[in-house]
Enzyme design. Sequence first.
Site, PDB file in Angstrom:
ATOM      1  N   GLU A  60      -3.493  -7.099   5.610  1.00 54.32           N
ATOM      2  CA  GLU A  60      -3.762  -6.059   4.614  1.00 54.32           C
ATOM      3  C   GLU A  60      -3.640  -6.577   3.188  1.00 54.32           C
ATOM      4  OE1 GLU A  60      -3.284  -4.268   8.422  1.00 54.32           O
ATOM      5  OE2 GLU A  60      -1.869  -5.589   7.351  1.00 54.32           O
ATOM      6  N   HIS A 129       2.005   4.654  13.113  1.00 51.65           N
ATOM      7  CA  HIS A 129       0.633   5.148  12.988  1.00 51.65           C
ATOM      8  C   HIS A 129       0.609   6.583  12.476  1.00 51.65           C
ATOM      9  CE1 HIS A 129       0.432   1.926  15.996  1.00 51.65           C
ATOM     10  NE2 HIS A 129      -0.822   1.729  15.604  1.00 51.65           N
TER      11      HIS A 129
END
Length: 339
Positions: A60, A129
């Site tokens: 990321e 998540h």
Amino acid sequence: MSDMSMIEAIRDAMDVCMGRDENVVVFGEDVGYFGGVFRCTADLQEKYSSQRVFDSPINESGIVGVGVGMAAYGLRPCVEVQFADYIYPAYDQIVSEAARLRSRSAGDFTAPITIRTPCGGGIFGGQTHSQSPESLFTHVAGLKTLMPSNPYDAKGMLIAAIEDNDPVVFFEPKRLYNGPFDGHHDRPAQSWKGHPLGAVPEGHYTVPLGKARIAREGAAVSVITYGTMVYVATQAAEEMGIDAEVIDLRSLNPLDMDTIRDSVQKTGRCLVLHEATLTSGFGAELSAKIQEHCFYHLEVPIKRVAGWDTPYPHAQEWHYFPSPKRVGLALQSLVEETV
């Protein structure tokens, strides 16, 4: 107008922008051939080639760092961080590079990068998540932070974000991808098909950044919220029979204080609502601003309803979320309270 889910509206926004501007590129984990874990980028690589829609490594910091470099040299990257929980490795690139590039270069460079990321719980995704980290980005000067609650806004806001000359973090509540939630179950109450906000104009249009939406008009109490909680607040008001006005912020930074002020001055009572953890959540900033701007119009103290101050509880996530019952009791308390 076409009936679209939020997934389809987000994909259509990228399609429109890529068709209008060859400098728009899309990349991230699995967004190319596979079309994204939620299928938001499905078919875009086939249409625009792997030079403009491509997969990245699982990195990321690298995704955003490369995007900032692209943006500084004239491209308009729209990158995907697969889940908001994964955005933390990229935080330094977002805060120290993207958000500061315009000011540190005295305007010689800008960072027109849009960072899309699904947020919030409700899909049984567990602790990694399901988080809602939006308040970490509203603190950052030079950065816009958005969260749409419906397909119409999602498309118009994403187009506006991609066309904006400064960096934008675009949070997408994954519980709303396929339809508005009823707040009681782990599935949408209905699909977006046939829903007024699921009717999305074809082609190019924008929703102004920094402008809130009145999701439900009322006169007894104002609910200031965003994302999935717009529907929880609306359902709570209807189930309790309370004449609540629900303000969907859409944009957290810049913030539409005019709409908030008008609503709170009209009702004299205010509930601030969000899914994220209570302490240091964005609701704390909202409460402070409302206190500063509306103090003499408030008839009772502001209330906040939010997630509990605990690590995200995978097995008990539906007890963690503010429910219509919990929100309804808070609304009832506000309406009945006197000073």
